[in-house]
Design a protein around this motif. Structure first.
Motif, short mmCIF file in Angstrom:
data_model
loop_
_atom_site.label_atom_id
_atom_site.label_comp_id
_atom_site.label_asym_id
_atom_site.label_seq_id
_atom_site.Cartn_x
_atom_site.Cartn_y
_atom_site.Cartn_z
N ASP A 13 0.53 -0.90 0.02
CA ASP A 13 0.10 0.12 -0.12
C ASP A 13 0.97 1.78 0.12
N LYS A 16 2.12 2.18 -3.14
CA LYS A 16 1.52 2.19 -4.40
C LYS A 16 1.22 3.45 -4.47
N VAL A 17 0.69 4.18 -3.18
CA VAL A 17 0.47 5.52 -2.96
C VAL A 17 1.63 6.41 -3.16
N SER A 20 1.68 6.31 -6.93
CA SER A 20 0.53 7.12 -7.65
C SER A 20 0.03 8.41 -6.99
N LEU A 38 -3.45 7.33 3.68
CA LEU A 38 -3.56 5.95 4.13
C LEU A 38 -4.83 5.77 5.13
N HIS A 83 -4.42 -3.67 -9.73
CA HIS A 83 -5.77 -3.39 -8.81
C HIS A 83 -6.63 -2.80 -10.33
N GLU A 87 -10.07 -4.64 -10.92
CA GLU A 87 -10.82 -2.98 -11.35
C GLU A 87 -11.63 -3.17 -12.28
N HIS A 102 -13.50 0.68 -6.53
CA HIS A 102 -11.90 0.59 -5.37
C HIS A 102 -11.81 -0.37 -4.41
N ASP A 103 -12.83 -0.06 -3.88
CA ASP A 103 -12.44 -0.58 -2.52
C ASP A 103 -12.18 -1.99 -2.50
N GLU A 106 -8.68 -3.10 -3.78
CA GLU A 106 -7.61 -2.40 -2.49
C GLU A 106 -7.58 -3.47 -1.91
N GLU A 109 -6.40 -6.92 -4.28
CA GLU A 109 -4.96 -6.54 -4.94
C GLU A 109 -3.86 -7.74 -4.50
N HIS A 110 -4.15 -7.64 -2.88
CA HIS A 110 -3.53 -8.25 -1.91
C HIS A 110 -3.39 -9.60 -2.46
#
Length: 237
Positions: A13, A16-17, A20, A38, A83, A87, A102-103, A106, A109-110
Protein backbone atom coordinates in the motif's frame (compact mmCIF):
# COMPACT_ATOMS: atom_id res chain seq x y z
CA UNK A 1 9.40 -8.22 -15.92
CA UNK A 2 10.48 -10.63 -13.20
CA UNK A 3 8.00 -11.22 -10.39
CA UNK A 4 8.95 -9.18 -7.30
CA UNK A 5 9.11 -11.08 -4.01
CA UNK A 6 6.01 -11.02 -1.85
CA UNK A 7 5.61 -8.04 0.50
CA UNK A 8 3.09 -7.40 3.23
CA UNK A 9 -0.14 -5.68 2.28
CA UNK A 10 0.94 -2.62 4.28
CA UNK A 11 4.24 -2.36 2.43
CA UNK A 12 2.49 -2.71 -0.93
CA UNK A 13 0.00 0.00 0.00
CA UNK A 14 2.78 2.44 0.87
CA UNK A 15 4.70 1.80 -2.34
CA UNK A 16 1.53 2.07 -4.44
CA UNK A 17 0.52 5.38 -2.84
CA UNK A 18 3.98 6.89 -3.36
CA UNK A 19 3.94 5.84 -7.02
CA UNK A 20 0.33 6.88 -7.66
CA UNK A 21 0.79 10.30 -6.04
CA UNK A 22 3.28 11.24 -8.75
CA UNK A 23 1.65 9.51 -11.70
CA UNK A 24 -0.44 12.53 -12.67
CA UNK A 25 1.40 15.19 -10.67
CA UNK A 26 4.89 16.56 -10.14
CA UNK A 27 4.32 17.32 -6.47
CA UNK A 28 6.68 15.87 -3.91
CA UNK A 29 5.48 13.04 -1.70
CA UNK A 30 5.79 13.80 2.00
CA UNK A 31 5.05 11.79 5.12
CA UNK A 32 2.18 14.20 5.82
CA UNK A 33 0.66 13.42 2.41
CA UNK A 34 1.07 9.68 3.01
CA UNK A 35 -0.61 9.95 6.42
CA UNK A 36 -3.57 11.74 4.84
CA UNK A 37 -3.95 9.32 1.94
CA UNK A 38 -3.48 6.19 4.01
CA UNK A 39 -5.58 7.40 6.94
CA UNK A 40 -2.94 6.66 9.58
CA UNK A 41 -1.02 8.73 12.13
CA UNK A 42 2.08 10.64 10.96
CA UNK A 43 4.17 8.77 13.53
CA UNK A 44 3.08 5.45 12.01
CA UNK A 45 3.98 6.69 8.53
CA UNK A 46 7.42 7.85 9.67
CA UNK A 47 8.21 4.47 11.20
CA UNK A 48 6.94 2.49 8.20
CA UNK A 49 8.80 4.72 5.73
CA UNK A 50 11.98 4.19 7.76
CA UNK A 51 11.54 0.41 7.63
CA UNK A 52 10.87 0.44 3.89
CA UNK A 53 13.89 2.66 3.33
CA UNK A 54 16.03 0.23 5.35
CA UNK A 55 14.68 -2.55 3.10
CA UNK A 56 15.84 -0.67 0.00
CA UNK A 57 12.33 0.11 -1.27
CA UNK A 58 12.00 3.81 -0.45
CA UNK A 59 14.30 6.82 -0.38
CA UNK A 60 13.71 9.42 2.32
CA UNK A 61 16.03 12.10 3.62
CA UNK A 62 15.09 13.58 7.03
CA UNK A 63 12.33 16.17 6.52
CA UNK A 64 12.60 15.57 2.77
CA UNK A 65 10.50 13.99 0.06
CA UNK A 66 9.71 10.28 -0.08
CA UNK A 67 10.65 8.46 -3.28
CA UNK A 68 10.85 4.96 -4.70
CA UNK A 69 14.04 3.06 -5.35
CA UNK A 70 14.23 1.02 -8.54
CA UNK A 71 13.23 -2.07 -6.54
CA UNK A 72 10.41 -0.17 -4.86
CA UNK A 73 9.11 0.98 -8.22
CA UNK A 74 8.99 -2.60 -9.53
CA UNK A 75 6.85 -3.60 -6.58
CA UNK A 76 4.62 -0.53 -6.89
CA UNK A 77 3.96 -1.02 -10.60
CA UNK A 78 3.09 -4.68 -10.01
CA UNK A 79 0.51 -3.70 -7.38
CA UNK A 80 -0.94 -0.95 -9.59
CA UNK A 81 -1.23 -3.38 -12.50
CA UNK A 82 -3.10 -5.90 -10.32
CA UNK A 83 -5.41 -3.25 -8.89
CA UNK A 84 -6.39 -1.78 -12.23
CA UNK A 85 -6.88 -5.09 -13.97
CA UNK A 86 -9.13 -6.22 -11.11
CA UNK A 87 -11.17 -3.01 -11.36
CA UNK A 88 -11.55 -3.56 -15.10
CA UNK A 89 -12.66 -7.16 -14.58
CA UNK A 90 -15.22 -6.14 -11.95
CA UNK A 91 -16.79 -3.58 -14.30
CA UNK A 92 -16.56 -5.40 -17.64
CA UNK A 93 -17.29 -8.96 -16.52
CA UNK A 94 -19.13 -8.79 -13.19
CA UNK A 95 -21.16 -5.67 -13.88
CA UNK A 96 -19.95 -3.48 -11.02
CA UNK A 97 -20.37 0.27 -11.32
CA UNK A 98 -17.20 2.33 -11.74
CA UNK A 99 -17.98 3.92 -8.37
CA UNK A 100 -17.99 0.52 -6.61
CA UNK A 101 -14.74 -1.14 -7.62
CA UNK A 102 -11.97 0.70 -5.80
CA UNK A 103 -12.51 -0.78 -2.34
CA UNK A 104 -13.03 -4.29 -3.73
CA UNK A 105 -9.78 -4.05 -5.70
CA UNK A 106 -7.94 -2.73 -2.64
CA UNK A 107 -8.64 -6.04 -0.92
CA UNK A 108 -8.18 -8.38 -3.88
CA UNK A 109 -4.91 -6.84 -5.08
CA UNK A 110 -3.12 -8.39 -2.08
CA UNK A 111 -4.64 -11.83 -2.54
CA UNK A 112 -4.09 -12.78 -6.17
CA UNK A 113 -1.03 -14.42 -7.72
CA UNK A 114 1.07 -13.17 -10.62
CA UNK A 115 -0.27 -16.06 -12.70
CA UNK A 116 -3.85 -15.01 -11.97
CA UNK A 117 -3.06 -11.41 -12.95
CA UNK A 118 -1.63 -12.39 -16.32
CA UNK A 119 -4.55 -14.75 -16.97
CA UNK A 120 -6.87 -11.86 -16.15
CA UNK A 121 -5.04 -9.57 -18.56
CA UNK A 122 -5.30 -12.20 -21.29
CA UNK A 123 -9.03 -12.71 -20.64
CA UNK A 124 -9.67 -8.96 -20.83
CA UNK A 125 -7.65 -8.51 -24.02
CA UNK A 126 -4.75 -6.68 -22.35
CA UNK A 127 -6.58 -3.39 -21.71
CA UNK A 128 -4.52 -0.21 -21.56
CA UNK A 129 -6.63 1.62 -18.96
CA UNK A 130 -9.01 0.93 -16.09
CA UNK A 131 -12.64 2.11 -15.78
CA UNK A 132 -11.51 5.54 -14.55
CA UNK A 133 -8.95 6.12 -17.31
CA UNK A 134 -5.88 5.31 -15.24
CA UNK A 135 -3.32 3.52 -17.43
CA UNK A 136 -2.71 -0.16 -16.75
CA UNK A 137 1.05 -0.76 -16.89
CA UNK A 138 2.21 -3.52 -19.22
CA UNK A 139 3.69 -6.65 -17.68
CA UNK A 140 7.17 -5.16 -18.22
CA UNK A 141 6.20 -1.97 -16.36
CA UNK A 142 5.65 0.25 -19.40
CA UNK A 143 2.85 2.76 -18.90
CA UNK A 144 0.82 4.63 -21.53
CA UNK A 145 -0.01 7.98 -19.96
CA UNK A 146 -2.02 10.38 -22.16
CA UNK A 147 -1.05 14.03 -22.44
CA UNK A 148 -3.83 15.75 -20.53
CA UNK A 149 -4.69 18.57 -18.13
CA UNK A 150 -7.35 18.91 -15.47
CA UNK A 151 -10.54 20.73 -16.33
CA UNK A 152 -9.93 23.39 -13.69
CA UNK A 153 -6.87 24.66 -15.59
CA UNK A 154 -7.91 23.80 -19.15
CA UNK A 155 -8.37 26.69 -21.57
CA UNK A 156 -11.86 27.25 -22.98
CA UNK A 157 -12.49 24.97 -25.93
CA UNK A 158 -13.14 21.36 -26.84
CA UNK A 159 -11.57 18.39 -25.13
CA UNK A 160 -11.99 14.67 -24.54
CA UNK A 161 -12.35 13.15 -21.08
CA UNK A 162 -9.47 10.70 -20.55
CA UNK A 163 -9.45 10.25 -16.79
CA UNK A 164 -11.69 10.87 -13.78
CA UNK A 165 -10.27 10.39 -10.30
CA UNK A 166 -11.91 7.58 -8.36
CA UNK A 167 -11.29 9.25 -4.97
CA UNK A 168 -14.95 10.30 -4.57
CA UNK A 169 -17.56 7.67 -5.54
CA UNK A 170 -20.39 10.22 -5.15
CA UNK A 171 -18.71 12.47 -7.72
CA UNK A 172 -18.37 9.52 -10.12
CA UNK A 173 -22.08 8.81 -9.83
CA UNK A 174 -22.96 12.47 -10.41
CA UNK A 175 -20.68 12.84 -13.43
CA UNK A 176 -22.04 9.67 -15.00
CA UNK A 177 -25.54 11.06 -14.57
CA UNK A 178 -24.70 14.23 -16.49
CA UNK A 179 -22.73 12.45 -19.23
CA UNK A 180 -19.19 13.35 -18.15
CA UNK A 181 -17.64 9.90 -18.63
CA UNK A 182 -14.54 8.46 -20.27
CA UNK A 183 -14.13 9.47 -23.92
CA UNK A 184 -16.95 12.01 -23.71
CA UNK A 185 -16.37 15.10 -25.82
CA UNK A 186 -16.86 18.27 -23.84
CA UNK A 187 -16.38 21.97 -24.29
CA UNK A 188 -14.82 23.98 -21.49
CA UNK A 189 -16.93 27.12 -21.26
CA UNK A 190 -15.56 30.60 -20.76
CA UNK A 191 -16.77 31.36 -17.25
CA UNK A 192 -15.62 34.48 -15.32
CA UNK A 193 -12.94 33.59 -12.78
CA UNK A 194 -14.94 35.37 -10.12
CA UNK A 195 -17.77 32.86 -10.57
CA UNK A 196 -15.62 30.18 -8.93
CA UNK A 197 -16.93 27.41 -11.19
CA UNK A 198 -15.81 25.55 -14.30
CA UNK A 199 -18.47 25.14 -16.95
CA UNK A 200 -18.57 22.08 -19.20
CA UNK A 201 -20.90 21.42 -22.10
CA UNK A 202 -21.22 17.76 -23.04
CA UNK A 203 -21.01 17.44 -26.82
CA UNK A 204 -23.16 14.99 -28.72
CA UNK A 205 -23.56 14.16 -32.42
CA UNK A 206 -25.93 17.11 -32.78
CA UNK A 207 -23.74 19.64 -31.00
CA UNK A 208 -23.53 20.95 -27.42
CA UNK A 209 -25.83 19.30 -24.96
CA UNK A 210 -26.22 19.68 -21.24
CA UNK A 211 -24.13 22.33 -19.50
CA UNK A 212 -22.70 21.54 -16.08
CA UNK A 213 -21.08 23.91 -13.59
CA UNK A 214 -18.47 22.28 -11.37
CA UNK A 215 -16.61 23.53 -8.35
CA UNK A 216 -12.79 23.63 -8.46
CA UNK A 217 -12.35 20.31 -6.63
CA UNK A 218 -14.72 18.46 -8.96
CA UNK A 219 -13.14 20.03 -12.05
CA UNK A 220 -9.67 19.06 -10.80
CA UNK A 221 -10.78 15.42 -10.80
CA UNK A 222 -11.46 15.44 -14.56
CA UNK A 223 -8.58 15.15 -17.04
CA UNK A 224 -8.97 16.35 -20.61
CA UNK A 225 -6.92 15.74 -23.74
CA UNK A 226 -7.14 17.29 -27.18
CA UNK A 227 -9.98 15.75 -29.23
CA UNK A 228 -8.94 12.45 -30.80
CA UNK A 229 -5.80 12.11 -28.67
CA UNK A 230 -7.34 10.76 -25.50
CA UNK A 231 -8.03 7.09 -26.24
CA UNK A 232 -4.89 4.96 -25.84
CA UNK A 233 -3.92 2.80 -28.81
CA UNK A 234 -5.14 -0.75 -28.67
CA UNK A 235 -2.41 -3.34 -27.97
CA UNK A 236 -1.21 -5.38 -30.88
CA UNK A 237 -2.75 -8.86 -31.17
Amino acid sequence: MSTPPVLTAVAEDYLKVVWSAQEWSQQQVTTTMLARRLGVAPSTVSETVRRLADAGLLEHAPYGAVGLTAEGRRHAVAVVRRHRLIETFLVQVLGYGWDEVHDEAEVLEHAVSARFVEALAEHLGHPRRDPHGDPIPDADGTEHLPVAVTADVAAPGEGQVVRISDADPALLRYLEGVGVVLDARVRVLDRPAAAGVVGLAVLGPDGPGREVDLGPAAAAAIWLAAPGEGSPPEPLP
